[in-house]
Design an enzyme around this catalytic site. Structure first.
Site, PDB file in Angstrom:
ATOM      1  N   ASN A 168       0.750  -1.146   0.032  1.00 45.98           N
ATOM      2  CA  ASN A 168      -0.097   0.034  -0.124  1.00 45.98           C
ATOM      3  C   ASN A 168       0.696   0.962   0.003  1.00 45.98           C
ATOM      4  OD1 ASN A 168      -1.709   2.087   0.637  1.00 45.98           O
ATOM      5  ND2 ASN A 168      -2.586   1.421   2.521  1.00 45.98           N
ATOM      6  N   TRP A 169       0.923   1.790  -1.215  1.00 45.22           N
ATOM      7  CA  TRP A 169       2.047   2.854  -1.339  1.00 45.22           C
ATOM      8  C   TRP A 169       1.525   4.354  -0.551  1.00 45.22           C
ATOM      9  CZ3 TRP A 169       4.178   2.859  -7.127  1.00 45.22           C
ATOM     10  CH2 TRP A 169       4.851   1.548  -6.994  1.00 45.22           C
ATOM     11  N   LYS A 170       0.131   4.226  -0.300  1.00 43.60           N
ATOM     12  CA  LYS A 170      -0.388   5.568   0.325  1.00 43.60           C
ATOM     13  C   LYS A 170      -0.445   6.558  -0.676  1.00 43.60           C
ATOM     14  CE  LYS A 170       0.222   3.299   4.927  1.00 43.60           C
ATOM     15  NZ  LYS A 170      -0.114   3.601   6.239  1.00 43.60           N
TER      16      LYS A 170
ATOM     17  N   HIS B 167      -9.328   1.074   4.758  1.00 40.82           N
ATOM     18  CA  HIS B 167      -8.146   1.157   5.508  1.00 40.82           C
ATOM     19  C   HIS B 167      -8.510   2.221   6.587  1.00 40.82           C
ATOM     20  CE1 HIS B 167      -4.124   2.563   6.583  1.00 40.82           C
ATOM     21  NE2 HIS B 167      -3.804   1.213   5.851  1.00 40.82           N
TER      22      HIS B 167
ATOM     23  N   GLU C 201      -7.053   4.450   7.687  1.00 40.10           N
ATOM     24  CA  GLU C 201      -6.927   6.047   7.370  1.00 40.10           C
ATOM     25  C   GLU C 201      -8.127   6.707   6.759  1.00 40.10           C
ATOM     26  OE1 GLU C 201      -2.941   5.338   5.548  1.00 40.10           O
ATOM     27  OE2 GLU C 201      -2.205   5.011   7.568  1.00 40.10           O
TER      28      GLU C 201
ATOM     29  N   GLU D 266      -5.279  -5.219  10.644  1.00 38.39           N
ATOM     30  CA  GLU D 266      -4.309  -4.114  10.896  1.00 38.39           C
ATOM     31  C   GLU D 266      -4.647  -3.423  12.169  1.00 38.39           C
ATOM     32  OE1 GLU D 266      -2.553  -2.792   6.996  1.00 38.39           O
ATOM     33  OE2 GLU D 266      -4.143  -1.588   7.154  1.00 38.39           O
TER      34      GLU D 266
ATOM     35  N   GLY E 243       2.601   2.072  10.901  1.00 45.02           N
ATOM     36  CA  GLY E 243       3.557   3.163  10.718  1.00 45.02           C
ATOM     37  C   GLY E 243       4.384   3.343  11.923  1.00 45.02           C
TER      38      GLY E 243
ATOM     39  N   SER F 137       3.359  -2.292  10.506  1.00 48.21           N
ATOM     40  CA  SER F 137       4.866  -2.386  10.742  1.00 48.21           C
ATOM     41  C   SER F 137       5.562  -3.544  10.468  1.00 48.21           C
ATOM     42  CB  SER F 137       5.049  -1.915  11.975  1.00 48.21           C
ATOM     43  OG  SER F 137       4.865  -0.594  12.501  1.00 48.21           O
TER      44      SER F 137
ATOM     45  N   GLY G  52       2.696  -1.165   4.137  1.00 48.71           N
ATOM     46  CA  GLY G  52       2.711   0.299   3.822  1.00 48.71           C
ATOM     47  C   GLY G  52       4.563   0.626   3.496  1.00 48.71           C
ATOM     48  N   GLY G  53       4.817   1.211   4.820  1.00 48.39           N
ATOM     49  CA  GLY G  53       6.242   1.813   4.606  1.00 48.39           C
ATOM     50  C   GLY G  53       7.246   0.970   4.223  1.00 48.39           C
TER      51      GLY G  53
HETATM   52  C1  PEP Z   1      -0.843   0.119   6.138  1.00 55.12           C
HETATM   53  O1  PEP Z   1      -1.025   1.333   6.149  1.00 55.12           O
HETATM   54  O2  PEP Z   1      -1.586  -0.433   5.713  1.00 55.12           O
HETATM   55  C2  PEP Z   1       0.392  -0.354   6.800  1.00 55.12           C
HETATM   56  C3  PEP Z   1       0.431  -1.575   7.328  1.00 55.12           C
HETATM   57  O3  PEP Z   1       1.518   0.604   7.066  1.00 55.12           O
HETATM   58  P1  PEP Z   1       2.822   0.329   7.651  1.00 55.12           P
HETATM   59  O4  PEP Z   1       3.330  -1.139   7.068  1.00 55.12           O
HETATM   60  O5  PEP Z   1       3.527   1.530   7.448  1.00 55.12           O
HETATM   61  O6  PEP Z   1       2.800   0.127   9.287  1.00 55.12           O
END
Ligand code: PEP
Length: 261
Positions: free
Chosen positions: A12-14, A100, A102, A170, A176, A216, A237-238
């Site tokens: 997920n590049w956001k 998600h 967010e 999640e 994050g 994470s 994500g990250g």
């Molecule tokens: C996400 O936002 O879906 C996610 C899992 O982010 P991160 O891996 O950065 O925690």
């Protein structure tokens, strides 16, 4: 018992990346994927809307799937700046993330809206990745199971099946932050989700649905997380923004299914 589900490693590049960054990332992943003869995972990238078309061309034919991070519940019409599931399908997307945290937080999306988006996605032939997870306060209050059960039953379409549905657990507080639940805690929630899926979709479909862990995930913790009995990959994500990290996570998947997903 071997898991009969092929792991999905989803990025997920956001709201990150311009054309050049996205292309460089996609090229690096495509190159690696092309040199794999029999990968132990399915790989998916979900760029921001602005990059979907270009990245779709870059990864075309290399075995990496294309997805989006959201869609509107309506098929078309007066919804300024929104994107329909049919438009995503038209660009070559096979997956779309819905609900998600967010989106739930920044845009006030409710379970009902998430369900409508998932239905719209599935109606267009897309697989909906439905995100659920508790906040830190809810976990501290001992409400994790209740929150996850309610979000799951409220967000999953009645006609969902394993071939068009992925669940991503999640924990909001893990996204994050570099923090994760313990492996036991993750497995406990994933087992609860599978049980909820059994009630909603029946045992056979529930056994085939992929449940991803997200929050994470990184190369250092991915192997243990992905090996858990009810964890079928990750929503990342990250770490999905760096080809070497994302690939290293994918390489943590082991062949442990007895047939294709
Ligand atoms: C996400 O936002 O879906 C996610 C899992 O982010 P991160 O891996 O950065 O925690």
């Amino acid at each position: 018992m071997p898991k009969n589900r092929r792991p999905l490693i989803a990025g997920n590049w956001k709201m990150n990346g311009f054309k050049a960054d996205g292309q460089a990332l996609a090229n690096a992943l495509a190159e690696r994927m092309q040199s794999e003869t029999d990968p132990a995972f399915d790989m998916l990238v979900c760029p921001p809307f602005t990059l979907i078309a270009g990245i779709g061309e870059t990864i075309d034919g290399c075995g990496i799937a294309l997805g989006a991070q959201d869609c509107h519940a309506a098929a078309k019409g007066a919804h300024t700046a929104d994107i329909s599931a049919a438009m995503l399908s038209d660009l070559g997307c096979q997956y779309v993330i819905v609900g998600h945290s967010e989106r739930r937080t920044d845009h006030g999306e409710t379970d009902l809206e998430v369900k409508a988006k998932a239905e719209a996605a599935q109606a267009c032939g897309l697989t909906a990745i439905i995100c659920i997870g508790e906040t830190e306060q809810q976990r501290d209050d001992g409400k994790t199971f209740d929150v996850v059960k309610t979000q799951l039953s409220g967000s999953i379409p009645d006609a969902a099946v394993a071939s068009n549905t992925v669940i991503a657990y999640e924990p909001v507080w893990a996204i994050g932050t570099g923090r994760t639940p313990s492996n036991d805690e993750v497995q406990e929630v994933h087992a609860l989700i599978r049980d909820g899926l059994s009630q909603a979709l029946g045992e056979d479909q529930a056994a085939a649905v992929r449940i991803l862990y997200g929050g994470s995930m990184k190369p250092e913790n991915a192997r243990e997380l992905i090996a858990l009995p009810d964890v079928d990959g990750g929503l990342i994500g990250g770490a999905s923004l760096k080809a070497e990290d994302f690939w290293a996570i994918a390489e943590c998947c082991e062949k442990r299914w007895s047939s294709g997903a």
